[in-house]
Design a protein around this motif. Structure first.
Motif, PDB file in Angstrom:
ATOM      1  N   LEU A   2       6.774   4.621 -35.188  1.00  0.00           N
ATOM      2  CA  LEU A   2       6.589   4.441 -33.744  1.00  0.00           C
ATOM      3  C   LEU A   2       7.863   4.677 -32.938  1.00  0.00           C
ATOM      4  N   ALA A  60       6.531   4.270 -29.136  1.00  0.00           N
ATOM      5  CA  ALA A  60       6.299   2.967 -28.504  1.00  0.00           C
ATOM      6  C   ALA A  60       7.384   2.698 -27.460  1.00  0.00           C
ATOM      7  N   ILE A  73      -0.683   8.605 -31.747  1.00  0.00           N
ATOM      8  CA  ILE A  73      -0.922   7.281 -32.342  1.00  0.00           C
ATOM      9  C   ILE A  73      -2.211   7.284 -33.151  1.00  0.00           C
TER      10      ILE A  73
END
Lengths: 338, 338
Positions: B217, B221, B293
């Motif tokens: 991530l 993120a 994702i």
């Protein structure tokens, strides 16, 4: 982690925005002073920090438990100092510069006065040695103080325990034995003169980690550790890891300052050789380093005692008395489960 | 440190060379397996390690206390796993790769069976995530397990809690709520179907830190943490540090797997929103990252649920029900001193 032995909070517990901070918030607030060389401290899943180029990291952990490592009624400010100081000492003993500390503490209750005093002592030590409190954890439980300290040392320059060689001198800094006398005085096992008693108790409660000495001994000392479990017990670790022996010169042991406290000679000698908690540095160095070490002693205004020498007889530790006789010593480390 | 409440060892205690190892030695032996990326581990005043070039270090500390964080009769092998896993999870939540752990433990007695099992679980977790046990401390005291973990993250790439922006999606990994159901089942508060009960208790006792997800991530993120205190309570940390609000879409909450255990819907929903101890990752990401994702979810074979979005209304957390109504939620973190 939530505690499994109590009920979880309801999902929508109505907590008004004006609610006073919890005791837990108050505790955290006491440990949230700014940092000087930490990229991100506290308040996230992890702290972030950066080693300087060319540096190795030295990391040490010590856990202090009430009733095992300190009296439950120890002054919390002294305890705060000592909790960090014993960790700082571990890095000094490697020749590493202390930089970041992490404090995990379990407390039986949120006693704000205790916390305030503990934090004051802890930060006093942190400020004295340039350490950032970079993170930690707080929980409820029997009093337990666990510190992990991280420092830096130029790659390859750390001073371990395995480097002592036959012919090296054996040195110790400062005045080992004071802390053990202080402990004996607090227990009522020995009567000391009032100023001597005060100095011994201060040595026990406010140990001074020898950071400047540890850093200056890079390139001079062949092996080093801090005297936490007693001079002979700690010497045994050096001898075991170096595959060496030692002869201690009884006449060179710094006994005078201990006798000056009013302690009987037997007790003073036992505290010097087997008393822990002084956090002086015990180190070995080639005879060619004597001039440099004596100069260092003057520069730091810190006595450095040449108390013996390293031999090639692995594991054998002898005490040479004033009349030239040699006694075998059995160094016995302190064992918490013994 | 010696313990001040007992007498110091005599200086010349005659310990024969053939003496059996003390219990303390036995304990140490259980924690002295080799290391893979540590320059010097154990046995000295400090461990030595080196960060790879361009790396920042991420450091986290967690202290686990018997009766507060786990039942006293918890299987020691599970406890060993979990003691390390919760720390590994803290690094996963930063997008950092776990590398070195330091274990300080206080034990009421040297129970070798317990230690053997605990070490087995601890090393199983260490092996699973490539972590070296690089040092630690062992002492006598009320059962207390304190771990400091150190990992690496490319400088500037760590994912903190403050980066959530209005318009970002809100995601959670895996199946939050299982561990809390497992705890409720152990307490006898809820009846689950046998296979469901087993799965929930396994989630509680053997949490799986989401390291591969956390690393993947990086760059996707905007904010992240692990769900240790409950989804809403942990979301509140992100919102507070990001100065943002959130709307959770009730229909998107992964409730089905919890209901499949046989739990009543109210209990399942409360465990999902407020139950701790799952160590799933809660994260935010721009809507433009959805395709990446979703692809990541397939690659890792790990469900990633888009459960809501971030708003600009600082501190406000709403639940949007299936019929479009919005309820105000009061996220309440778990407070050990509340």
């Amino acid at each position: 982690m939530p505690r499994p032995t109590e009920s979880a909070s309801p999902a929508t517990f109505p907590r008004p925005a004006s609610a006073p901070p919890s005791e837990f918030d108050l505790i955290r607030r006491h440990f949230s002073r700014g940092t000087r060389h930490t990229d991100l401290a506290g308040g996230d899943d992890a702290a972030l920090l950066s080693a300087r180029p060319g540096m190795q990291l030295a990391v040490s952990t010590d856990m202090l438990v009430s009733g095992t490592h300190f009296f439950a009624d120890t002054d919390p400010q002294d305890l705060g100092w000592k909790t960090l100081a014993v960790n700082v000492s571990d890095l000094a003993a490697m020749g590493a510069e202390p930089r970041w500390a992490f404090l995990a503490l379990a407390l039986p209750a949120a006693d704000e006065d205790w916390i305030t005093a503990f934090a004051r002592g802890f930060y006093a030590c942190a400020d004295a040695f340039g350490v950032d409190l970079a993170g930690g954890d707080t929980t409820r439980g029997p009093l337990n103080l666990s510190v992990t300290i991280i420092g830096e040392v130029p790659a390859g320059a750390a001073i371990g325990r395995a480097g002592a060689r036959a012919g090296d001198d054996l040195w110790v800094s400062g005045q080992p034995g004071l802390a053990a006398l202080g402990l004996a005085a607090l227990r009522g096992e020995v009567d000391l003169d009032p100023p001597g008693r005060q100095g011994c108790i201060a040595a026990l409660q406010r140990p001074q980690p020898r950071v400047a000495l540890g850093l200056a001994l890079r390139g001079l000392a062949s092996a080093m550790l801090d005297v936490s479990d007693g001079l002979l017990g700690d010497l045994a670790h050096v001898l075991a890891q170096s595959g060496a022996g030692a002869v201690i010169d009884s006449a060179a042991l710094p006994l005078a300052a201990l006798l000056a406290t009013g302690a009987p000679e037997d007790k003073a000698r036992a505290c010097l050789l087997a008393g822990g908690d002084d956090y002086e540095l015990l180190f070995t160095a080639a005879a060619s380093a004597r001039t440099d070490i004596d100069a260092l002693s003057r520069r730091l205004a810190l006595p450095l005692h040449r108390i013996g020498r390293i031999t090639g007889r692995a594991g054998e530790c002898l005490l040479r008395t004033a009349d030239g006789e040699e006694q075998v010593l059995h160094p016995s480390g302190y064992d918490h489960f013994a």
